[in-house]
Design an enzyme around this catalytic site. Structure first.
Site, mmCIF file in Angstrom:
data_model
loop_
_atom_site.group_PDB
_atom_site.id
_atom_site.type_symbol
_atom_site.label_atom_id
_atom_site.label_comp_id
_atom_site.label_asym_id
_atom_site.label_seq_id
_atom_site.Cartn_x
_atom_site.Cartn_y
_atom_site.Cartn_z
ATOM 1 N N SER A 154 0.833 -1.196 0.000
ATOM 2 C CA SER A 154 0.000 0.000 0.000
ATOM 3 C C SER A 154 0.879 1.262 0.000
ATOM 4 O O SER A 154 1.631 1.490 -0.940
ATOM 5 C CB SER A 154 -0.956 -0.043 1.197
ATOM 6 O OG SER A 154 -1.969 0.915 1.074
ATOM 7 N N ASP A 232 -10.216 -5.482 -3.594
ATOM 8 C CA ASP A 232 -9.626 -4.467 -2.709
ATOM 9 C C ASP A 232 -10.467 -3.193 -2.802
ATOM 10 O O ASP A 232 -10.556 -2.569 -3.864
ATOM 11 C CB ASP A 232 -8.188 -4.210 -3.161
ATOM 12 C CG ASP A 232 -7.425 -3.284 -2.238
ATOM 13 O OD1 ASP A 232 -8.036 -2.380 -1.636
ATOM 14 O OD2 ASP A 232 -6.199 -3.454 -2.139
ATOM 15 N N HIS A 269 -7.292 -6.039 0.528
ATOM 16 C CA HIS A 269 -6.111 -5.230 0.850
ATOM 17 C C HIS A 269 -5.360 -5.751 2.074
ATOM 18 O O HIS A 269 -4.362 -5.159 2.483
ATOM 19 C CB HIS A 269 -6.572 -3.784 1.120
ATOM 20 C CG HIS A 269 -5.498 -2.740 0.979
ATOM 21 N ND1 HIS A 269 -4.983 -2.344 -0.234
ATOM 22 C CD2 HIS A 269 -4.852 -1.993 1.911
ATOM 23 C CE1 HIS A 269 -4.078 -1.404 -0.052
ATOM 24 N NE2 HIS A 269 -3.966 -1.174 1.242
#
Length: 291
Positions: A154, A232, A269
């Protein structure tokens, strides 16, 4: 550049050792900085091992990747050390740094701040690329700093890609990312971070801190692997934009052997996603770190 490196804890794992250290960081303005270092079995002064640095995401610390990433077993089998830095300075005392989850503490964005309000402390770019390797070398830890690669998740995926692509010294042999913020000057997270940390805001960030912008002008050989999940929510919200990075890479002439971007059906995620593909990423980097 630093004071004494202090061992905080140690845990045996996969016949190797995961050690937490802390030290007073000059780069982060004198605050205490923590990091975890996994040493695979056999690492010693006479057998220095290559280093893979893992950069974690928003709200995370040096512990998330070490405890939940499922990296240690594959790294042990490949004889690779893993460095887990924190995601920002802690306790800098900058007004407002704890007001939002996606800015300030836990959200350093792996840049060097130029806004005077943050520039004394928020220098994660130099902390990761310069200070931590110097600390490791000074402490005599069994790491071969001539063999380094980097990966992240991320915000940390953004960091891994930008540190890899912007390094004028070619510090890292390869880069990979899970669900990276791939085009941060075009998404809300990046716009917020750059507007706060950088005097020149988004325009200043394009030159050094946006992987899509960097790959679009790169002429050097690269070794990049990216995975993201189709379920995600941050991908769906337009925070990650991996397609933008892939298009820029292809437009610059990079083929699938140099830049590989994989969509993973149904994954989100979380660290469940990361741990599912952890072995792939360790083996990807081993190809270059063990060469």
């Amino acid at each position: 550049m630093t004071d004494i490196l202090e061992k905080v804890s140690s845990n045996r794992a996969f016949e190797g050792e995961l050690i937490k250290y802390k030290f007073k960081s000059a780069t982060l303005g004198g605050v205490n900085a923590n990091f975890n270092l996994f040493l695979p079995p056999g690492a010693s002064a006479t057998n220095k091992v290559p280093l893979l640095t893992y950069l974690a995401g928003l709200t995370c610390t040096e512990d998330n990747g070490a405890q939940k990433g499922a990296f240690l077993g594959p790294a042990a089998s490949q004889g690779i050390a893993i460095l887990f830095p924190d995601t920002s300075p802690r306790g800098a005392g900058v007004e407002g740094e704890d007001a939002d989850w996606d800015f300030g503490t836990g959200a350093g964005f792996y840049l060097n701040a130029t806004n005077p309000k943050y520039s004394a402390h928020y220098n994660m770019y130099s902390h990761v690329t310069l200070e931590l390797p110097q600390v490791i070398e000074t402490a005599g830890l069994p790491i071969d700093l001539k063999r380094q690669s980097i990966f992240g998740h991320s915000m940390g995926g953004h960091g891994a890609l930008t540190l890899y692509l912007s390094s004028s010294t070619k510090q890292y042999r390869s880069a990979s990312a899970f669900s990276p913020i791939s085009n941060p000057t075009k998404c809300p997270w990046g716009e917020k971070a750059f507007s706060g940390y950088l005097q020149g805001g988004v325009e200043e960030a394009k030159e050094k801190y946006d992987a899509t912008e960097l790959i679009s002008t790169s002429k050097e050989p690269v070794h990049i692997l990216i995975d993201y999940g189709t379920a995600d929510n941050f991908y769906k919200q337009g925070q990650l934009l991996p397609e933008n990075f892939l298009k820029a890479a292809r437009d610059s002439g990079y083929d699938e052997f140099q830049v590989r971007v994989r969509s993973q059906e149904g994954y989100d995620h979380s660290y469940f996603f990361i741990s599912s593909f952890a072995t792939d990423h360790i083996h990807f980097h081993a190809n270059f770190l063990k060469a």
